[in-house]
Scaffold this active site. Sequence first.
Site, short mmCIF file in Angstrom:
data_model
loop_
_atom_site.label_atom_id
_atom_site.label_comp_id
_atom_site.label_asym_id
_atom_site.label_seq_id
_atom_site.Cartn_x
_atom_site.Cartn_y
_atom_site.Cartn_z
N ARG A 1 1.62 -14.35 -3.98
CA ARG A 1 1.69 -15.52 -4.85
C ARG A 1 0.30 -16.13 -4.95
O ARG A 1 -0.42 -16.24 -3.95
CB ARG A 1 2.68 -16.57 -4.30
CG ARG A 1 4.14 -16.14 -4.39
CD ARG A 1 4.62 -16.11 -5.83
NE ARG A 1 6.00 -15.66 -5.95
CZ ARG A 1 6.38 -14.42 -6.26
NH1 ARG A 1 5.44 -13.49 -6.43
NH2 ARG A 1 7.64 -14.11 -6.37
N HIS B 1 -0.27 -9.93 -13.05
CA HIS B 1 1.01 -9.94 -12.33
C HIS B 1 1.88 -8.74 -12.73
O HIS B 1 3.00 -8.88 -13.20
CB HIS B 1 1.76 -11.25 -12.57
CG HIS B 1 2.70 -11.59 -11.45
ND1 HIS B 1 2.98 -12.88 -11.07
CD2 HIS B 1 3.42 -10.80 -10.61
CE1 HIS B 1 3.84 -12.88 -10.06
NE2 HIS B 1 4.13 -11.63 -9.76
N GLU C 1 -1.21 -19.16 -12.99
CA GLU C 1 -0.90 -18.14 -14.01
C GLU C 1 0.34 -18.57 -14.82
O GLU C 1 1.20 -19.28 -14.29
CB GLU C 1 -0.65 -16.79 -13.34
CG GLU C 1 0.56 -16.77 -12.40
CD GLU C 1 0.79 -15.43 -11.72
OE1 GLU C 1 1.82 -14.82 -12.04
OE2 GLU C 1 -0.04 -15.02 -10.88
#
Length: 298
Positions: free
Chosen positions: A206, A255, A235
């Site tokens: 994360r 991601h 993000e």
Amino acid sequence: MLSDKIDEEFFERAGPSLKVLSTTSVGFEHVDLHALYRRKVRLGYTPDVLTDAVADVSVMLALMAGRNAGSGVTLVKEGKWPNFNFAPFFFTGPQLSTASFTPTRTVGFLGFGRIAQVTLARLTSFGITHCIYSSNPSSPRDAELELSLAARHGLRSVRRVELDELARESDILFVLAPGGDKTHHIINRDFLRKMKKHAVLVNTARGTLVDSDALAQALREEWIWGAGLDVVEGEPQVGADHPLVKEPRCVVVPHIGSATFETRLGMVNLAARNALTGIDDETMPAELDVAARILPQP
């Protein structure tokens, strides 16, 4: 999306008829677990399905960051390769695998769950010799697991260590701990200052675990060699002017840790089964024990 917050406002709008939530993710920090528990809403999630895919990307980013892949790709795309003079140390960086000059390699893990252990298994083919890790302080050390992993992968040692030693001794550090308040900016200036000058940091967990400004400074001032990031705090609002995107030794991907056909199909299939069995008041294939997460344990 993980950027969609399941909070009090969400539950107020959903009303009392909401009984089940199903998230297509292994993480659940985007869900207010206290609000969920108060309303007796069940939560399904998708652990395990993405373990292999994230482990693959973790190793990929370690290689890319160490071997200057980001800068190399940019050089070619900008048409500068023909004008770049070769030199013996042209685009060199720290080698992931062991070599005659560097016969030992220590891999570090912040968080040592399923994904970390599968990542470790992939790294053994590179000749990794030592593994150190830090995990939840409230969890007891598992000496039997350490011995088992060392024997299985031919490592000289697998050890649980404090954060200071994790920073000081890791040649490659993989951040694979859960998000949340307890781990927010756990990788900060103080931690980065202690790392080896040729260390590589990889975050596929994360974005909130890493202080972006501190990492950008660490790269700019060469406290560490490089970083590979699948996740960045804030993000997807990460543009070309982001301090980490501008760092040549930082490889940032959007991601994509679980972005394989096989994994995404597995995730949506599990999420759908969680939702359907939850609606039918049956046992979910993967249900989060919310009470265990938020209530004090004896």
